[in-house]
Enzyme design. Structure first.
Site, PDB file in Angstrom:
ATOM      1  N   LYS A  28     -42.933  -8.237 -36.609  1.00 14.71           N
ATOM      2  CA  LYS A  28     -42.283  -6.925 -36.492  1.00 14.71           C
ATOM      3  C   LYS A  28     -41.044  -6.814 -37.381  1.00 14.71           C
ATOM      4  O   LYS A  28     -40.236  -7.732 -37.424  1.00 14.71           O
ATOM      5  CB  LYS A  28     -41.901  -6.685 -35.035  1.00 14.71           C
ATOM      6  CG  LYS A  28     -43.124  -6.679 -34.137  1.00 14.71           C
ATOM      7  CD  LYS A  28     -42.783  -6.406 -32.703  1.00 14.71           C
ATOM      8  CE  LYS A  28     -44.063  -6.247 -31.893  1.00 14.71           C
ATOM      9  NZ  LYS A  28     -43.767  -5.977 -30.485  1.00 14.71           N
ATOM     10  N   ARG A  56     -46.590  -5.175 -37.972  1.00 16.13           N
ATOM     11  CA  ARG A  56     -46.825  -3.950 -37.192  1.00 16.13           C
ATOM     12  C   ARG A  56     -46.045  -2.770 -37.775  1.00 16.13           C
ATOM     13  O   ARG A  56     -45.384  -2.892 -38.795  1.00 16.13           O
ATOM     14  CB  ARG A  56     -46.382  -4.183 -35.743  1.00 16.13           C
ATOM     15  CG  ARG A  56     -47.048  -5.386 -35.058  1.00 16.13           C
ATOM     16  CD  ARG A  56     -48.461  -5.045 -34.699  1.00 16.13           C
ATOM     17  NE  ARG A  56     -49.101  -6.089 -33.910  1.00 16.13           N
ATOM     18  CZ  ARG A  56     -49.085  -6.161 -32.579  1.00 16.13           C
ATOM     19  NH1 ARG A  56     -48.417  -5.287 -31.855  1.00 16.13           N
ATOM     20  NH2 ARG A  56     -49.747  -7.121 -31.964  1.00 16.13           N
ATOM     21  N   CYS A  84     -41.668   0.699 -20.235  1.00 18.31           N
ATOM     22  CA  CYS A  84     -42.935   0.442 -20.930  1.00 18.31           C
ATOM     23  C   CYS A  84     -44.066   1.129 -20.158  1.00 18.31           C
ATOM     24  O   CYS A  84     -43.884   1.584 -19.031  1.00 18.31           O
ATOM     25  CB  CYS A  84     -43.189  -1.058 -21.021  1.00 18.31           C
ATOM     26  SG  CYS A  84     -43.729  -1.747 -19.462  1.00 18.31           S
TER      27      CYS A  84
END
Ligand code: SRM
Ligand code: SF4
Length: 566
Positions: A213, A147, A431
């Protein structure tokens, strides 16, 4: 070899990836289908590799059901921005796309990327083309691939920023999928005669078992929460030069309620490599995960579980086989803090940068706080850069003295330079959660600001308003706001109910622990009040909140992820 795959043993995503003809699937047909605002199920999985998630407006869910309508489908588009850097021209283009095709906001994510929310199917292609016209793209922003690569964001804070950013950019480019599907589907580039000839030298025909990641950090700042990454590189500095990077593997935040075998985990420091070895090390760690990761159960397929299964020594010896050389012994390093440092800072090159707090990462115009307009006007005025941080904030960087003045005026005029923010709010992350995230059990971005105001009242009572405390909230246990590293962490369990975790530390090197379960707001405030009062009265000099709650045994220190309770 692929002919002998026993599909019944694997997660259904493995077959979808394998049969997708390198991420093409039936996306073209799905986009053209006028009957529905959605795309076919397999395509919802494949679109992620192109940076796109199908969602629906959860606020409208009940009413749409009542009216016997299909859900109000729309799409999230995530833009890949290695190291978070974009030009004023790119900012302007994204700002205008948000108004044309999305919900008039830009979302700055916890991985230094942009998101658009609310793009309908018929506008998807136009939006992606608009993003590409600004020389940005959405390739591999999601999906079972590497990512957005994060790195320390602030050129004014470190002379070494440019070098570290270049590493992040190189890693990102090197690990991009090589299929041309993206260009064919979204940019109308010519179909390759036999696209089966696509090869994915790094990923293979089933890509990775799960998302991957990477971040690069410059001590003493742990602003990318390096211990939460699958793979981290920590710059080792000697005489103001980067002599190499410590290599960290196996961090991750995601857990699933009701599955104790899932847990957040801090990365292990496994060695040191030279600057010229970084891209190779990144590739080989990815390959070890590609070949050893769990492809049966996606809940257990991140690198952290592969490492715990192989054992850290087993993983290191496997990595050495792929590398063909050993990593050197890790070098000493330490972090003093995570999060961002706000306000103006002058770099060694005499250029100014302003780190601006963006609550919940949402760039919008609301109630006289016209952040979106302000940043558009800034982008029209400056010649510097915008840099997204890993904590949902933005840095307006590389400004001259005159530009600094102009930016200050623009922000003031738009109500964006507020009074003093509390140390708690400045260190907050929420989030997205409702109304777009289909996995959310509870609010986060839309709720945390008001909860913070109530906790601020408690802090003010004890003269702790300025005290920096890391607070994070997510709407479910997946951990997108990295809540398990917070000094005060909230994770949504159901509407209006949160688990409360305490005891992460201020430099992001310790997991927190479950303190109380399934609390309402009233219960949260009642639980926090005595802890805050005790902290005010009995803290040691300079003792951080997270360290205090461990010393005073409110919670037990978690030494390894597998001991984490949720
Ligand atoms: Fe995340 C899934 C939003 C950073 C762990 N994440 C999602 C989805 C796409 C929900 C879905 O699958 O349908 C969310 C979309 C919500 C929306 O409406 O926008 C979502 N994640 C986000 C963002 C936007 C949160 C934010 O408010 O900033 C972040 C985008 C980052 C980016 O630019 O790439 C975001 N997600 C993270 C992080 C933090 C990080 O990467 O530093 C984590 C924890 C670290 C980690 O990966 O371990 C994270 N997201 C997850 C998981 C759990 C993965 C796991 O290992 O179990 C999911 C669910 C999944 O993958 O099945 C998830
Ligand atoms: Fe959605 Fe959960 Fe991630 Fe929040 S933590 S964005 S609720 S998946």
């Amino acid at each position: 070899m692929s002919d002998f795959i026993n599909w019944s043993e694997l997660s259904e995503l493995e077959r979808i990836k394998y049969e997708s003809n390198y991420l093409r699937g039936t996306l073209v047909e799905s986009l053209a289908d006028p009957i529905t605002g959605s795309i076919a199920y397999a395509d919802t999985q494949l679109s992620k590799f192109h940076g796109i998630y199908q969602q629906f407006d959860r606020d409208l869910e009940k009413e749409r059901k009542r009216q016997k309508l299909e859900p109000a489908f729309s799409f999230l588009i995530r833009v890949r921005v290695p190291g978070g850097i974009c030009s004023p021209e790119q900012w302007l283009q994204l700002d205008s796309l948000a108004d044309q095709y999305a919900n008039h906001t830009l979302k700055l994510t916890t991985r230094q990327a942009f998101q658009f929310h609310g793009v309908i199917k018929t506008d998807l292609k136009k939006t992606i083309q608009g993003i590409n016209a600004s020389l940005l793209d959405t390739i591999a922003a999601c999906g079972d691939v590497n990512r957005n690569v994060m790195c320390h964001p602030n050129p004014a804070e470190s002379d070494l920023h440019a070098e570290v950013y270049e590493k992040a950019r190189q890693i990102s480019e090197h690990l991009l999928p090589s299929t041309t599907a993206y260009h064919e589907i979204w940019l109308d580039q010519k179909l390759i005669a036999d696209s089966k000839k696509d090869v994915e030298p790094i990923y293979g025909d089933r890509y990775l078992p799960r998302k991957f990641k990477i971040a690069v950090a410059i001590p003493p700042y742990n602003d990318s929460d390096i211990f939460s990454q699958d793979l981290g590189f920590v710059a080792i500095i000697d005489d103001n030069k980067i002599v190499g990077y410590n290599v960290l593997v196996g961090g991750g935040m995601g857990t699933t309620f009701g599955m104790p075998e899932t847990y957040p985990r801090l990365a292990d420091v496994i060695g040191f490599c030279l600057p010229e070895q970084v891209v190779d090390v990144a590739e080989k760690v990815v390959l070890v995960q590609r070949d050893n990761g769990n492809r049966q159960n996606r809940k257990l397929s991140r690198l952290k579980y592969t490492i715990d299964r192989l054992g850290i020594d087993g993983f290191k010896s496997e990595l050495q086989k792929y590398l063909g050389y050993s990593l050197q012994e890790p070098r000493p390093f330490s972090f003093t803090r995570n999060g961002d440092r706000f306000g103006w800072k002058k770099g060694a090159n005499t250029k100014w940068s302003l780190t601006l707090f963006v609550e919940g990462g949402r760039v919008a115009d609301r109630n006289g706080f016209n952040l979106k307009t302000a940043l558009r006007e800034v982008a029209q005025k400056i010649s510097g850069r915008f840099i997204l941080t890993g904590n949902q904030n933005v840095i307006i960087a590389d400004l001259t003295q005159d530009e600094k003045k102009a930016v200050t005026e623009i922000l003031k005029k738009n109500g964006v330079l507020p009074g003093e923010l509390s140390g708690l709010r400045q260190n907050s992350i929420a989030c997205v959660a409702l109304n777009t995230c289909s996995l959310a059990f509870a609010e986060a971005e839309r709720y945390l600001p008001s909860l913070i105001s109530k906790i601020e009242s408690l802090l003010e009572r004890y003269n702790l308003f300025k005290e920096e405390i890391v607070i994070r909230m997510t709407g479910c246990s997946n951990g997108c706001g990295r809540p398990y590293l917070a000094e005060i962490g909230f994770v949504g369990k159901s509407e209006g109910h949160y688990n409360l975790y305490l005891g992460g530390n201020f430099n992001g090197t310790r997991l927190n622990s479950l303190y109380k379960e399934t609390l309402t707001e009233e219960e949260i405030l009642a639980e926090l009040a005595p802890v805050i009062s005790d902290y005010a009265e009995n803290r040691e000099k300079d003792e951080r909140f997270g360290d205090f709650v461990i010393r005073k045994k409110y919670v037990k220190e978690i030494l390894k992820g597998s001991d984490f309770k949720h």
